[in-house]
Write a protein that holds these residues in place. Structure first.
Motif, PDB file in Angstrom:
ATOM      1  N   GLY A  38      28.007  18.455 -31.285  1.00  0.00           N
ATOM      2  CA  GLY A  38      27.076  17.533 -30.650  1.00  0.00           C
ATOM      3  C   GLY A  38      26.754  17.857 -29.204  1.00  0.00           C
ATOM      4  N   GLN A  39      27.209  19.003 -28.717  1.00  0.00           N
ATOM      5  CA  GLN A  39      26.917  19.392 -27.333  1.00  0.00           C
ATOM      6  C   GLN A  39      25.437  19.710 -27.203  1.00  0.00           C
ATOM      7  N   ARG A  40      24.901  19.428 -26.019  1.00  0.00           N
ATOM      8  CA  ARG A  40      23.482  19.667 -25.760  1.00  0.00           C
ATOM      9  C   ARG A  40      23.287  20.236 -24.370  1.00  0.00           C
ATOM     10  N   VAL A  41      22.277  21.092 -24.253  1.00  0.00           N
ATOM     11  CA  VAL A  41      21.886  21.656 -22.968  1.00  0.00           C
ATOM     12  C   VAL A  41      20.380  21.481 -22.853  1.00  0.00           C
ATOM     13  N   ARG A  42      19.919  21.008 -21.713  1.00  0.00           N
ATOM     14  CA  ARG A  42      18.489  20.773 -21.489  1.00  0.00           C
ATOM     15  C   ARG A  42      17.761  22.100 -21.299  1.00  0.00           C
ATOM     16  N   ALA A  43      16.553  22.196 -21.875  1.00  0.00           N
ATOM     17  CA  ALA A  43      15.738  23.399 -21.735  1.00  0.00           C
ATOM     18  C   ALA A  43      14.264  23.004 -21.615  1.00  0.00           C
ATOM     19  N   ASP A  44      13.477  23.890 -21.047  1.00  0.00           N
ATOM     20  CA  ASP A  44      12.044  23.647 -20.893  1.00  0.00           C
ATOM     21  C   ASP A  44      11.317  23.723 -22.233  1.00  0.00           C
TER      22      ASP A  44
END
Length: 165
Positions: A94-100
């Motif tokens: 469930g980990q998330r990283v923000r991206a454009d």
């Protein structure tokens, strides 16, 4: 340095083992991705990769030569991949990283691109997770190849329009 087919086969056999620890698996996946991308004199992905570990999730960030956001989005859509802007890249646990720009893949994992100050995009993904459902090297290769084709077509059209003036 390009991996020849025998070394690639050995790495894929190692990756097929269930008892491989996640960090080692990730490192082998990064080797495949860095070395399998189509190359000419300019590489779309630089040789160095930075691994970002986020509370048990493992995201890899690869520096790319992609500079045109709209062309990247067109490329992903041409390949039938759903696209989101300013969204989270899904990773393990469930980990998330923000991206454009995010390529929403079938399954629980995505691919992302984040713009750098120099105008290029970093490629971000939990490669181990993506590999659970997709052949990530073929997927990334197809994106980069289609991007280059679209870029060439765009540049040819721009030059053709300028000639007529």
């Amino acid at each position: 340095m390009r991996i020849d087919s025998e070394i690639r086969t050995i790495i894929e056999e190692i990756l097929a083992k269930n008892n491989l620890d996640p960090m080692t698996r990730q490192q082998f996946l990064e080797i495949l991705v860095r070395n399998d991308l189509p190359r000419n004199n300019k590489s779309d992905v630089q040789e160095s990769a930075q691994a970002k570990v986020r509370e048990g999730g493992h995201f890899s960030t690869l520096r790319s030569k992609i500079t045109d956001a709209e062309l990247l989005i067109k490329t992903l859509r041409d390949l039938g991949i759903a696209v989101k802007r300013e969204a989270d890249v899904r990773g393990d646990n469930g980990q998330r990283v923000r991206a454009d720009i995010v390529a929403v893949l079938e399954g629980e994992f995505d691919l992302g691109w984040s713009r750098n100050d120099d105008g290029t995009f970093d490629f971000i993904a939990d490669l181990w997770g993506v590999a659970k459902k997709h052949n990530q090297t073929e997927l990334v290769n197809s994106i980069h190849q289609k991007y280059r084709v679209n870029k060439t077509i765009k540049e040819a059209k721009e030059r053709g329009l300028n000639r007529g003036k």
